[in-house]
Structure formats: C-alpha cells, structure tokens
Write an enzyme that holds these catalytic residues in place. Structure first.
Site, PDB file in Angstrom:
ATOM      1  N   HIS A  28       0.819  -1.212   0.000  1.00 49.76           N
ATOM      2  CA  HIS A  28       0.000   0.000   0.000  1.00 49.76           C
ATOM      3  C   HIS A  28       0.852   1.261   0.000  1.00 49.76           C
ATOM      4  O   HIS A  28       0.323   2.370  -0.136  1.00 49.76           O
ATOM      5  CB  HIS A  28      -0.997  -0.003   1.165  1.00 49.76           C
ATOM      6  CG  HIS A  28      -0.394   0.200   2.532  1.00 49.76           C
ATOM      7  ND1 HIS A  28      -0.132  -0.837   3.395  1.00 49.76           N
ATOM      8  CD2 HIS A  28      -0.015   1.322   3.189  1.00 49.76           C
ATOM      9  CE1 HIS A  28       0.372  -0.363   4.512  1.00 49.76           C
ATOM     10  NE2 HIS A  28       0.457   0.948   4.419  1.00 49.76           N
TER      11      HIS A  28
ATOM     12  N   ASP B  10       0.509  -7.609   1.254  1.00 50.94           N
ATOM     13  CA  ASP B  10       0.869  -6.213   1.507  1.00 50.94           C
ATOM     14  C   ASP B  10       2.390  -6.026   1.550  1.00 50.94           C
ATOM     15  O   ASP B  10       2.960  -5.628   2.563  1.00 50.94           O
ATOM     16  CB  ASP B  10       0.234  -5.745   2.820  1.00 50.94           C
ATOM     17  CG  ASP B  10       0.233  -4.232   2.925  1.00 50.94           C
ATOM     18  OD1 ASP B  10       0.615  -3.557   1.948  1.00 50.94           O
ATOM     19  OD2 ASP B  10      -0.157  -3.723   3.990  1.00 50.94           O
TER      20      ASP B  10
ATOM     21  N   SER C  60       4.626   4.133   9.902  1.00 57.99           N
ATOM     22  CA  SER C  60       5.371   2.916  10.223  1.00 57.99           C
ATOM     23  C   SER C  60       5.240   1.851   9.151  1.00 57.99           C
ATOM     24  O   SER C  60       5.879   0.808   9.250  1.00 57.99           O
ATOM     25  CB  SER C  60       4.880   2.329  11.554  1.00 57.99           C
ATOM     26  OG  SER C  60       5.260   3.164  12.617  1.00 57.99           O
TER      27      SER C  60
END
Length: 988
Positions: A103, A134, A216
């Site tokens: 993402h 991801d 993060s």
C-alpha cells in the site's frame, strides 16, 4: 483552504485527515488518503530500557532502515492520488532492493525517494508490487549512497514465534526514526479488513503489542539477533496497542526470484479462504475422522481453511462453495496459507486437485489455476478527464463480483465522467449504446466518439450492483489530454451541430398567464471548469439563465454558476435543445455573467425578457418565479420586504469571487430560499429583478460552501446590457474598495456635519444612510482609505449604490469625504476591471499558479508577488513538499520572480528530477523556504493563456526540457492535466 507553512498547527488540516476502516488502519496511506498530522494520534507505548545486547542489535539494524517519501501520482484501483511517507528497509545492499508495503508502492504510478540513516537521499523505483499481499519491493542505486556503508537485513520468517520479543524500527508518526518494543502474541490471525480500500487476504498475520502509528508502514520487525522476522502493516484504529505484521515467507520468495532475474509467478483460483477454529469447522460439517487426522499431522494448529468468497465466473465458481472446508491440495493435508500459496504459485496455467468437505461430505475437485498478475490492472486509459482500467481482483473480491465482463472500472470519475455521489467505484456498462465489458472494448468505443458529442452512458457502482444508472455525458476531448505517455487515438473533430426544434412547457393553471410566460425566457446553464482557478471550489455547476436578447442568443446568469471563462458552457433550451455557449462579459462586482449561444441552432419560441427600467420599491407586490432544487419552475405571489446594501461574507480560508457594493432585494416567500435562479416579475410579464445565487464563505464547522439567494434589480443591468446588445464589450472602471452603510447616528460620531445630515434626509427621505469605506484592496494608492465616509462623487450625493455608477466611465472621481472627523476634497482614481480577471495560468509540479485574483486583493493588505498558488493536485510534488493554496512564490533559487514571466523563465532552467528552492510567503505574511524536486514525467509544466482568436478562447503551452513544445506557443492544444485518450503502463 488557506494554508500556513508546513509544520504549523493549521497546515492542511482539512486535506490530510484520514478516514480509516471500521476497526483497523494501514500504517501509512490509509484507504488512499494521507494519514493526519501528529496530533490526535494514538499515544506511543513507552519502550523499556534495552539491554546492551538489544542496543547493539538496534544500532546495526537502524542503518538498514530508510524513510520513504512518495507520491501516488493519480488515482488507480483502490488507491486515490496522495502524497505521504512510510518506511522500508534494505534487503539487498549490492543490488539496491528495499522491502516495504504494497500500500506504499501502490497499484499505480509511483514517484518517491528514500532517506537513509545518515540523511543521504536517493530516488526509488518500483520493482515488484504483490497483487494481494501487503508487500512491495523498491530499487535504488547503491552508488548514490556515498557516506555510509550499506548493509541489508536478512529475512528470517522461520524465527517468528509466539512470545518472541521484537522491536519495530521505522518512520513512526512521521518521525525520522522511532523504535517501538513489543512481544508477538499470535501467528495465526486472519488479515485485517481495512474498509473499502486496499486489503490483504489469503494470508495469516502476526499480532503483537507495539502501538505503531502512521508512517510505520514497511518497518522491519526485528528480533534480538537482528533478523527481520516480519513486516509492519497495520493496527487497530480504536486506540488498542495492537499491531499486525505480514509474515515474510512470500516476500522472501519474491526477492529470491527478482535476484535471479525470474518472473514472480502468482497463482489464483479466485477464492478467498479464512482460517477458522476447529469448533467453527465442526459446525460447518467437519467430520471427527478428518479433525483427528489434521490434529495428528499438525499438533500445533488450531484451525483450518474455509472458503469465504468465491468469485462468479472464476476458476472455482460452481465447484467450491462458501463454507467448504479445505482438507487436501494435490493429495497433501493442508491447513496453512503459506503452503497453499506455494502450490498455487507453482501451478500457474495448470490444474490442482482439492479435497474439501461440504456438510460432512468429501468432494474431490480439479480446478484450473489462473495467473494473479493477469487480473491485476497494469495500465489505465485517460479520456475526457477521467481514468479507466479493467476491474481488479482486489475490488472484485471486496464486493464478490465477477471480474470477467463486469464493465470497465472508472478509478477517477472526473471531467466528462464526473458521476454523482462518488469519485470512484463505477463500472461503465455501455457508452453510446455499445457494450464496454473491458478496457479494450472501451477504447474501441471511445475512439469513434467525436469531440463535444453527447452520448448515453449506463453504469453501476460496486456498492450497488442491483441498479443500472443512465446518464447523458458531454465528451470533452478539447481541454483534456494526458501527461506524456502513449497516445492511443487523436480526438475526432467536432461534428457540426444542426438546428433543432422544441416547445416550452405551459403553466396553464397559473393565475398570472403573462407573468408565467417568462418561462420562455429561461434556459438551463451547465458550466464545466477543466482547471480550477480563482479559488473556485467546484469543477461543475448547473443553474439557470435569463434570455435578454433571443435574436442574439444573449443570456444573463449568476457568477456562482459561471465563475470564469476558462470553461465549457452548455445551454439547454426548453429542456430539449442543447447548444454550446461562450462567456461574453463578467461583471466584477454585481455577481452576473453574460453568455451567448448561437440562436440559429434553436428553433423554439424563445422570448427576450422585458426588463423594467424603474427600480422596484420596498413593500411593492410582485410575483416570484424561480427554479427549485429539482430544477422545476415554481411561482408565488409575494412582496418586497427590503432593498439594502448587502455584505456577502468573505471566505477567509479560500478567497474567491463574491459580490460587493451591491443592493440586494429580499421577498416575503419561503420559496425564495430554496431557489437559486429566477426573477421577480410583474403581472404584465416585466422582469423587475433577477433572483441569483451568491457564493459566500466556507463554513468552518462543516467545510461546506454557503450560498445566498438574493434579488438584483434590473435597472442596475441596463447600462451594461445596452452596450452588449450593440456588440460592444463594456470596459468598466471601478473603485477597488469595499463599502458598508452607516446610519446618521454613526455618521455624526464620525464627524459628518449637521448640514450634510440634513441634506441626506432631504434628498433621500427613504434611506437615511451614507457609505463608509470598509476595506481597500491591496495595491490601492492615492485614493480612499479605510474609515472614510463618502459624501459626494462628481457632485452627486452618495446615499445609494446606484450613485456609484459614475465610476464605470470615469478615470477619476471628484469626491468629498470625511476623514478623521475632517471634511476633505480628493480626486479618487478608478481601476480598469480587466485587471481583475485571470487571463493566464501556469500548472507547475501540480500547483496551479496565476496572478492574485480580485478576491485575494480584497482580503490581503499586501500582494507579495504576482505568483499566487490557487490550487494543487493530490499526489503531486506541490502536495508532497508543502506548496499550499493561498501562498505566494517570490523567488526561485534565490532569483526574485515577481511575475509569471520571471517564474517560467527560472523554472525552465531547472533540469528534471533535480532539487530547487522556492521562497514563499503565506497569506498571513509568514516567509518560508521550500526545497522540492522537479518532476516533468508525471507533472510537466503547462501554461494556459487567454486568446480570443482561438476556438476555446484559450491556448495551451506544454513545456518539455525547458522549452515550449513545438507549435503550442502559437496554436491551441487540446489538453489539460489528464485526458485525451492515452494509456500508461504501470506494471513493474
């Protein structure tokens, strides 16, 4: 919104707040929008004092962690255009590979750079983005890092164990480096659902308590030995100190394939599985025999894989059903996603054999394995301002719809395809009655549609696949084009319009037949603005206009509908005939614009409105004729309640055009507040006043724009209309001041003598008032000042707004004022109105620049330069580096740039993909310096210049390598920032 420099409390408060999923958030760009700034985040969990061993591990690891600043430059698939930051870490120092989240890399065009531990910076480029999981891999040039030795973190997915103490090292909450501690609590959590944006699936996640926040994303999760054992991905949005990490099995496999130069194969049967505990599997029909066999083979497992979503028309359709329990794959007992992924990835193009249990019965199935990359879009088409691609597996899985023949997916509903209620998620079914089941079909259909054609479009939304919507869209191929990618087809020329006939509706039940016949003088106006100028908040507006000369096709309408002339205007006559219009005149003060259409194309009984030459009076009865929110005519008998000088509030956050120094009419009917267009008309059909929409301020509470509905008496229009009907475009001069009314009690206190007060009472018995200068526009010199009370102009006592009309035709006004309690005689200069309309705009690195328009000058005390930032595009360098609307650019690389000519000259000297400095002044007089990198690939500099000799009255210039594209300096291109039919390959 009015912006301060980056880092201040109010910076981008409206644009960068994110809306996360119901339960979880991605630790970076959540659901396609940026996460908010540091305030209102979940507080960090305090890290405990680390041992010497942990300190040594962290010191080694931080050298491999990088901060990633990136732009996803346009909307694509599940991602909206955005600028944000995240984390990554080096996994191959020799070849220059960085692992981060999918993402972050995004599904579409990506532009970014990485900052290393010693603050060296280098560009990064996508190498791989997984279609489902991801993670993504970026590439950088190791030679670009000169002042620190490069090392890599070794990926060890096998070391992730429950109870293991870990550290998350990354760009937490936007800080350069944060170190958060935690302990792994689960290895078998299903992937969290992040809402409607990107979601991982068909994998288990690792759970731990670390309380990481935005930025993060992509952080390494390291163990005591300094190995990366997981990848930070998301967390809970409800404040719980819980984080979710992606296992590194599939990233390690992809990295090994890329190192060997091999294609990363990814297989799918278009079925989503969920890990369910054994007790749930029993309820679904798992037999004791199979449960015993599974528990014996996998004594540490607590559940099995169960089919959750099976896509229609996919390989597993009609074979696997929701609720089926997976027992074996290719004869092998299987309970884990990792092993299932491995089998599918090695079987692309082949078949696999499954044993599932359904209601206690064993079923043996043979299923084809498809290519996951083949159902992941890697190109998009931009046409008429909108962007399209094939439906992705991500979106299809989220809404459980078939990928095949679903319709072409509109990932950015803009321009000609700006559908209501949503900017994305639309599936186009047909265009011009031709089916568009996929992107290739869509391209062939669009190639054959000429510019300015109106076509029937049918479409669905992914959230409501039950409903087929039908609309008629104007295909704009003259403003819109694409950046600099592959042109698929040139815009077909405009098909010459032909005359058409129509009749107006009849309102036979009305009591006032002559008054309601004014319906034949109304036409519907639709304006489409391809470039946002002058701080105007919308790209499309619809309203009504009054025909003031049917023979010449002249129509008067509100400037809330036609704010500037870089636009396309459609005029609909009798709800039947649609013709193009053009702007003829825009009044700088009184909120109206005059447009013109070709009357030869209209065979309908259009009637020129008869305008009253005498002003309507307070208390006078009249008939209100307007158009309500449903665009239907309504009528009511009413009376004029007041005629007074109004002060439309200025929009302090977004300076844009507003009416000033104007008398407004209000009436005693509730209909008036619900109608944005109309007239006050006498029983004989004479129009006494226009009923207009006035754009006001933006509400600080709701963020919505306030509109006012007020009347404008027709005698105020006549001097301008008479010139326009004679073919003369008026060149008005005005006082660049804003005035307000004061009563006699206030005037006396401000020093107006008793003689003047008596004269006011004698000469204007209806209005005992004078005017005081409330605000002087920036740049005004040698004239009126704030606080001046105006007594006369050119010998005429000024008690009404119409007394100021002498300003329109005089360079100077002989004026008597009261200033600081003393009566003074001065000569007041007027200014030409053409200075206030925007006639040139430059789009640079995603920022729209032009001279400060009139609304800015009305609200600011000093104009810092003629380079005003009116708007910016999401996902652009302007957004990433903090160039903000309402800022002024005063210098480029320390060279002063007082105007656009100087600015264009200096930025053309800057090579592509290099840094430069901008000196900037905020609206509130705070100077700051921005350093930013030029990006000509996605955001080349464009220039729009008003040119009445061109068909659209504007010409465009595109700059390449610091030079205007050949021919465009003289000819009108057919372009904007996204559009004509072009394709961009975005696959890695």
């Amino acid at each position: 919104m009015k912006q301060l420099k980056p880092g201040t409390e109010a910076f981008d408060a409206s644009e960068e707040n994110s809306t996360n999923g119901d339960d979880y958030y991605l630790n970076g760009a959540a659901n396609g929008v940026e996460l908010d700034s540091e305030e209102s985040r979940t507080p960090h969990v305090a890290a405990t004092a680390d041992t010497a061993e942990w300190q040594a591990t962290i010191e080694r690891a931080v050298k491999n962690v990088v901060s990633i600043h990136f732009c996803q430059t346009c909307s694509f698939d599940t991602d909206a255009a955005l600028s944000s930051e995240a984390t990554g870490f080096v996994v191959d120092a020799e070849k220059g590979y960085i692992l981060t989240n999918r993402h972050v890399v995004g599904a579409g065009p990506f532009w970014g750079y990485a900052i290393f531990e010693n603050h060296e910076e280098c560009d990064v480029y996508p190498v791989y983005r997984d279609p489902v999981h991801d993670f993504g891999i970026l590439r950088f040039d190791p030679k670009a890092i000169k002042y620190m030795p490069l090392a890599a973190l070794e990926l060890r997915p096998d070391l992730a164990r429950v109870g293991a103490e870990i550290r998350v090292i990354g760009n937490d909450a936007g800080e350069k480096l944060s170190i958060l501690s935690g302990v792994i609590s689960r290895l078998d959590r299903n992937a969290p659902e992040y809402g409607e944006g990107y979601c991982d699936f068909n994998t288990n996640y690792i759970q731990a308590a670390a309380a990481a926040t935005g930025g993060s994303s992509g952080s390494p999760v390291v163990n005591l030995d300094g190995y990366a054992i997981a990848l930070q991905a998301g967390g809970r949005a409800d404040g719980a100190a819980t984080d979710y990490f992606l296992p590194l099995d599939r990233p390690l496999r992809a990295l090994d394939c890329i190192r060997r130069g091999e294609h990363v194969s990814r297989g799918t049967i278009q079925c989503q599985w969920m890990l369910k505990p054994f007790d749930e599997c029993r309820r679904l029909g798992l037999t004791p025999e199979w449960e015993a066999a599974i528990r014996k083979s996998f004594p540490k497992e607590t559940g099995m894989l169960v089919a959750e979503i099976v896509l229609p028309k996919g390989p597993a359709d009609l074979k696997i059903e929701e609720g089926d329990i997976l027992i074996k794959v290719n004869g092998e007992l299987l309970t884990q996603f990792i092993r299932l992924d491995a089998i599918l990835d090695s079987s692309v193009g082949g078949k696999i054999k499954l044993l599932v249990q359904r209601g206690g019965e064993d079923l043996n199935l043979e299923i084809d394995v498809g290519d996951l990359h083949a159902i992941t879009p890697d190109r998009f088409v931009s046409v008429a301002g909108a962007a399209f691609h094939d439906l992705s597996y991500q979106q299809a899985r989220l809404y459980a719809v078939a990928i095949k023949d679903a319709g072409v997916y509109c990932c950015e509903a803009a321009g000609s395809f700006r559908f209501e209620s949503s900017d994305c998620g639309w599936l186009i079914q047909t265009i011009d009655n031709k089916p568009t089941p996929d992107l290739d079909s869509f391209i062939e259909v669009m190639k054959a549609i000429p510019d300015r054609s109106r076509v029937v479009v049918t479409y669905k939304h992914l959230k409501d696949m039950h409903t087929i919507n039908t609309g008629i869209n104007l295909i704009d191929r003259h403003w819109t084009r694409l950046w600099d990618f592959t042109d698929i087809a040139d815009a077909l020329p405009l098909v010459p319009p032909v005359p058409r006939r129509a009749n107006f509706i009849r309102m036979e039940s009305a009591k006032y037949p002559e008054a309601v016949d004014v319906v034949r003088s109304f036409v519907r106006i639709a304006a489409s603005m391809p470039v946002k100028l002058d701080g105007f908040p919308r790209a499309k507006k619809i309203g009504f206009g009054l025909v003031i000369d049917a023979d010449k096709g002249l129509v008067i309408t509100s400037r809330a509908f036609v704010p500037y002339d870089l636009c396309d205007i459609s005029v609909t006559v009798a709800d039947s005939i649609i013709v193009d219009g053009k702007v003829v005149f825009m009044h700088p003060l009184q909120n109206y614009a005059i447009i013109q259409y070709d009357p030869k194309l209209v065979q309908a009984p259009v009637k020129s409105a008869k305008l009253a030459s005498k002003p309507i009076k307070q208390g006078e009865e009249t008939i209100f004729f307007g158009f309500n929110q449903n665009l239907r005519p309504v009528i009511a008998k009413t009376a004029v309640t007041d005629i007074t000088t109004v002060a439309i509030p200025a929009s302090t956050a977004t300076p844009r055009y507003r009416a000033v120094n104007v008398d407004a009419v209000t009436v005693d009917t509730g209909l008036a507040s619900h109608c944005g267009s109309g007239v006050l008309v006498a029983e004989d059909g004479t129009v006494q006043a226009l009923w207009l929409t006035y754009l006001g301020e933006r509400s600080a509470h709701s963020g919505k724009d306030v509109e006012y509905h007020l009347g404008l008496a027709t005698p105020m229009l006549l001097p301008v209309l008479s010139q326009i009907q004679e073919g003369i475009v008026p060149k008005l001069r005005i006082l660049n001041v804003e005035i307000s009314t004061i009563q006699m009690s206030q005037a006396r206190l401000m020093g107006v003598s008793e003689e003047w007060i008596e004269r006011v009472e004698t000469e204007d018995p209806e209005r005992h008032q004078l005017f005081m200068v409330r605000k002087v526009d920036a740049g005004h010199q040698n004239g009126l000042q704030e606080g001046d009370v105006i007594l006369t102009m050119n010998g005429t006592l000024v008690t009404r707004i119409t007394d100021l009309d002498v300003m329109y035709t005089n360079n100077e006004l002989d004026t008597i004022i009261v200033r600081k309690r003393g009566e003074t005689h001065i000569m007041v200069p007027t200014v030409p109105t053409e200075e206030f309309e925007t006639d040139r705009a430059v789009i640079f690195c995603g920022a729209i620049l032009h001279r400060p328009h009139q609304a800015v000058r009305q609200q600011i005390s000093k104009v810092h330069s003629d380079i005003y930032i009116s708007a910016r595009m999401r996902g652009s360098p302007a957004y990433q580096y903090g160039l903000a609307p309402t800022n002024f650019i005063t210098a480029v690389n320390a060279v002063p740039t007082p105007d656009l000519d100087a600015f264009v000259r200096e930025v053309n000297k800057i090579p592509d993909n290099t840094y430069f400095r901008l000196k900037i002044m905020t609206f509130d007089n705070v100077p700051w310096v921005a350093t930013m990198k030029k990006n000509d690939h996605y955001f080349p500099m464009l220039e729009f210049v008003k040119d009445t000799e061109q068909e659209c009255h504007w010409r465009r210039v595109t700059y390449e390598n610091g030079q205007a594209r050949k021919g465009e300096a003289e000819l009108l291109p057919e372009a904007m920032d996204e559009g004509d039919m072009a394709v961009d390959e975005v696959g890695a």
